[in-house]
Scaffold this motif. Sequence first.
Motif, PDB file in Angstrom:
ATOM      1  N   ASP A  37       8.348  -4.492   7.995  1.00 43.54           N
ATOM      2  CA  ASP A  37       7.769  -5.350   9.033  1.00 43.54           C
ATOM      3  C   ASP A  37       6.382  -5.867   8.668  1.00 43.54           C
ATOM      4  O   ASP A  37       5.688  -6.441   9.499  1.00 43.54           O
ATOM      5  N   GLY A  38       5.958  -5.670   7.403  1.00 43.73           N
ATOM      6  CA  GLY A  38       4.666  -6.166   6.958  1.00 43.73           C
ATOM      7  C   GLY A  38       3.530  -5.174   7.146  1.00 43.73           C
ATOM      8  O   GLY A  38       2.406  -5.457   6.756  1.00 43.73           O
ATOM      9  N   GLU A  39       3.810  -4.028   7.736  1.00 45.10           N
ATOM     10  CA  GLU A  39       2.780  -3.009   7.907  1.00 45.10           C
ATOM     11  C   GLU A  39       2.683  -2.152   6.651  1.00 45.10           C
ATOM     12  O   GLU A  39       3.622  -2.060   5.867  1.00 45.10           O
ATOM     13  N   VAL A  40       1.523  -1.528   6.491  1.00 42.71           N
ATOM     14  CA  VAL A  40       1.274  -0.631   5.366  1.00 42.71           C
ATOM     15  C   VAL A  40       0.755   0.684   5.934  1.00 42.71           C
ATOM     16  O   VAL A  40      -0.107   0.692   6.804  1.00 42.71           O
ATOM     17  N   ARG A  41       1.289   1.780   5.436  1.00 44.88           N
ATOM     18  CA  ARG A  41       0.799   3.105   5.839  1.00 44.88           C
ATOM     19  C   ARG A  41       0.082   3.718   4.654  1.00 44.88           C
ATOM     20  O   ARG A  41       0.543   3.620   3.518  1.00 44.88           O
TER      21      ARG A  41
END
Length: 80
Positions: A37-41
């Motif tokens: 979804d385009g998020e980075v952790r």
Amino acid sequence: MQESTVTIKGQTTLPRQVREALGLKAGDRIRYLLLDDGEVRILKPRAVSSLSGALHRDGQPAVSLEDMEAAIAQGAGDDR
């Protein structure tokens, strides 16, 4: 929400609260998990040894490698 600025070299400083939340100190490595979804952790890698006992359940007897291999061999011989 914490923010930091990216330099022209692509570097940034993790905010103190982020470093504290991850338990990071100078010289530690971090891992980036890119999500669909385009998020980075941002994660702190764990040593494999920290996983010891992760599957233990109270009251469940330990199983030897030989017992596991025997169960796999028996299951492989079952007609399905």
